[in-house]
Design a protein around this motif. Sequence first.
Motif, short mmCIF file in Angstrom:
data_model
loop_
_atom_site.label_atom_id
_atom_site.label_comp_id
_atom_site.label_asym_id
_atom_site.label_seq_id
_atom_site.Cartn_x
_atom_site.Cartn_y
_atom_site.Cartn_z
N LYS A 72 0.81 -1.22 0.00
CA LYS A 72 0.00 0.00 0.00
C LYS A 72 0.85 1.27 0.00
O LYS A 72 0.31 2.37 0.08
N GLU A 73 2.16 1.11 -0.08
CA GLU A 73 3.08 2.25 -0.07
C GLU A 73 2.81 3.16 1.13
O GLU A 73 2.66 4.37 1.02
N ASP A 74 2.77 2.52 2.27
CA ASP A 74 2.49 3.24 3.50
C ASP A 74 3.55 2.88 4.54
O ASP A 74 4.16 1.81 4.47
N HIS A 75 3.77 3.74 5.48
CA HIS A 75 4.71 3.46 6.56
C HIS A 75 4.29 4.21 7.82
O HIS A 75 3.56 5.20 7.75
N THR A 76 4.76 3.69 8.94
CA THR A 76 4.49 4.31 10.23
C THR A 76 5.62 3.95 11.18
O THR A 76 6.60 3.29 10.78
N LYS A 77 5.50 4.37 12.42
CA LYS A 77 6.54 4.10 13.43
C LYS A 77 5.90 3.39 14.60
O LYS A 77 4.88 3.85 15.15
N LEU A 78 6.52 2.28 15.00
CA LEU A 78 6.10 1.57 16.20
C LEU A 78 6.87 2.14 17.38
O LEU A 78 8.10 2.08 17.43
N ASN A 79 6.15 2.73 18.33
CA ASN A 79 6.79 3.30 19.52
C ASN A 79 7.30 2.18 20.42
O ASN A 79 6.56 1.24 20.72
N VAL A 80 8.54 2.29 20.83
CA VAL A 80 9.18 1.25 21.66
C VAL A 80 9.69 1.89 22.94
O VAL A 80 10.46 2.87 22.91
N TRP A 81 9.26 1.33 24.06
CA TRP A 81 9.73 1.77 25.38
C TRP A 81 10.55 0.64 25.99
O TRP A 81 10.07 -0.50 26.08
N VAL A 82 11.77 0.94 26.41
CA VAL A 82 12.66 -0.06 27.02
C VAL A 82 12.78 0.25 28.50
O VAL A 82 13.37 1.26 28.90
N GLN A 83 12.19 -0.62 29.31
CA GLN A 83 12.20 -0.44 30.75
C GLN A 83 13.56 -0.83 31.33
O GLN A 83 14.15 -1.84 30.94
N ASP A 84 14.07 -0.03 32.25
CA ASP A 84 15.35 -0.33 32.90
C ASP A 84 15.28 -1.65 33.64
O ASP A 84 14.24 -2.03 34.19
N GLY A 85 16.40 -2.38 33.66
CA GLY A 85 16.44 -3.69 34.30
C GLY A 85 16.40 -3.64 35.81
O GLY A 85 16.20 -4.68 36.46
N ASN A 86 16.58 -2.47 36.40
CA ASN A 86 16.50 -2.34 37.85
C ASN A 86 15.05 -2.12 38.26
O ASN A 86 14.41 -1.16 37.83
N TYR A 89 13.12 1.28 39.09
CA TYR A 89 12.63 2.22 38.09
C TYR A 89 11.28 1.80 37.52
O TYR A 89 10.81 2.37 36.53
N SER A 90 10.63 0.83 38.15
CA SER A 90 9.35 0.34 37.62
C SER A 90 8.26 1.41 37.67
O SER A 90 7.28 1.32 36.93
N PHE A 91 8.41 2.41 38.53
CA PHE A 91 7.41 3.47 38.60
C PHE A 91 7.33 4.26 37.30
O PHE A 91 6.33 4.94 37.04
N LEU A 92 8.36 4.15 36.46
CA LEU A 92 8.35 4.86 35.18
C LEU A 92 7.42 4.22 34.16
O LEU A 92 7.20 4.79 33.08
N LEU A 93 6.88 3.06 34.46
CA LEU A 93 5.93 2.42 33.55
C LEU A 93 4.72 3.29 33.28
O LEU A 93 4.07 3.16 32.23
N LYS A 94 4.40 4.19 34.19
CA LYS A 94 3.22 5.03 34.01
C LYS A 94 3.35 5.95 32.80
O LYS A 94 2.34 6.40 32.24
N PHE A 95 4.61 6.21 32.35
CA PHE A 95 4.79 7.04 31.17
C PHE A 95 4.65 6.23 29.87
O PHE A 95 4.50 6.82 28.80
N ALA A 96 4.74 4.91 29.97
CA ALA A 96 4.65 4.06 28.78
C ALA A 96 3.31 3.35 28.67
O ALA A 96 2.84 3.07 27.56
N LEU A 97 2.67 3.04 29.81
CA LEU A 97 1.43 2.28 29.79
C LEU A 97 0.42 2.94 30.71
O LEU A 97 0.68 3.16 31.90
#
Length: 484
Positions: A72-86, A89-97
């Motif tokens: 279809k000659e179309d493109h987009t961007k898949l947003n990717v959030w990489v959560q820190d392994g510690n 920092y899990s409280f930062l999930l609120k900015f991604a989900l």
Amino acid sequence: MTTQEEENLWNSMLISLKEKGGTRLPTNKSMIIIGDKESGKTTLVAKLQGIDDLTKGIGLEYAYIDIRDEYKEDHTKLNVWVQDGNPKYSFLLKFALSEKNFKNTSIMFVVSMKTPWNIMDQLESWATLLQDYIDSLPIPSEELLEYRQKCIKKWNEYTEENIGEKNGLWEHALGEGVLTRNLGIDVIIVVTMTDYISILEKENDFKDEHFDYIQQSIRKFCLQYGASLFYTSAKEDKNCDLLYKFLTHKIYNFPFKTPALIVEKDAVFIPSGWDSMKKISILYDNLQTIRHDEFYNSVISKVITRKALTKDHEVQAEDEQIFLNKQLGLLNQSAGQQSAIGIPRQDSVMRSLTGVSKPGERRMSLTSQGQGSPTKKIDPVKSNNTATPGEGVLANFFNSLLHKKSNQSPIPTKTTGELSGSKSLSFDHPTDYPTEYPTDAAAELDKLAKKSLNITSSTLNETNNVRGEKSNSTSLMDQSSSDC
């Protein structure tokens, strides 16, 4: 053409454009990647992006993956959030989900075959953390139930079995252990660094049954969450492109026709909806010394890896005679510098210009001063304060020789009384050295002691001659005075 026909034409064109615009790829899709440190999250994202530049951050990283629809000659961007392994920092999930983008988000758990003994603990801990976070979101229970029903529908759409519909909800007969922990969100499990399988076989004596046990454990976990499973290796480029195509299929409904792959133990692929406990039980036949229901960490125990020790450079010991010659040169150089600047030459440890007392006199002097301890050690600090620098150097040298071995008694030493404001070290006789010391050290001390006695005798003779000349000169002067 009448006015009504023109309006109908424009309306049909607008409807066509609207419908065409509605087929464009969505821009609000996101994926959250969760895993411990050193699990390969950043490398995996770079591989999916098709780049080699790896950038690591802290906390919550953002990236994107280009998605292109060539048809279809179309493109987009898949947003990717990489959560820190510690986990802190899990409280930062609120900015991604959040409750707003929940239905447009997918979750990817990443573990590594480099540390297979941590795989199940990491999956359980991160899944529990995510479950607790989802429960804290203000999502209405009816809406959350709808999300979970969609997960069941997607699972059953792959097998197309036992599907029925009633009141808009899907009724089903799921297999044993399937979606028992339904999060209401798509989940993908990725095992990275599968190239370490060969290393584990060579260095840690892992067998095929160990890897079959690991696979059946992970697949059971995937059943609980309705997750797909990928074994990948960015180093050997295994399943990375397949993972990219699968993401476009799950998130953007691109066509995908690759079946499950279970033959190669380092390139496993199991799509959501394909697996079952019956298929997993086939692996049990390969477990000879392991039971499939054994505790994971009792079978896959942690291996303590020792880092390769750097080889120390070989140090060649210096010959004793060369070392002693260097020390003699330093003493002579020090004496020469003192003479050059006009400082009168001081007595060394083995020599005194004012004369050396005889052995018997030294013993009497030590006894009278209360310093006759046979094991008294010369204090280099005190010697340096009261004598010349050369005395401190020799004192340290002889102390190191005399106390070379801590498990043997020190060599008895004797010090003289104060001679011209300094203390001297000497030996009464070569036989005073302890016989249990190495013969080389004793021989060297014998040589030094003999040299000391020779130097002392020559110095004493020179001193007596000088005194005799001075005495004769004084007598002549007194006689001349009397004659006058």
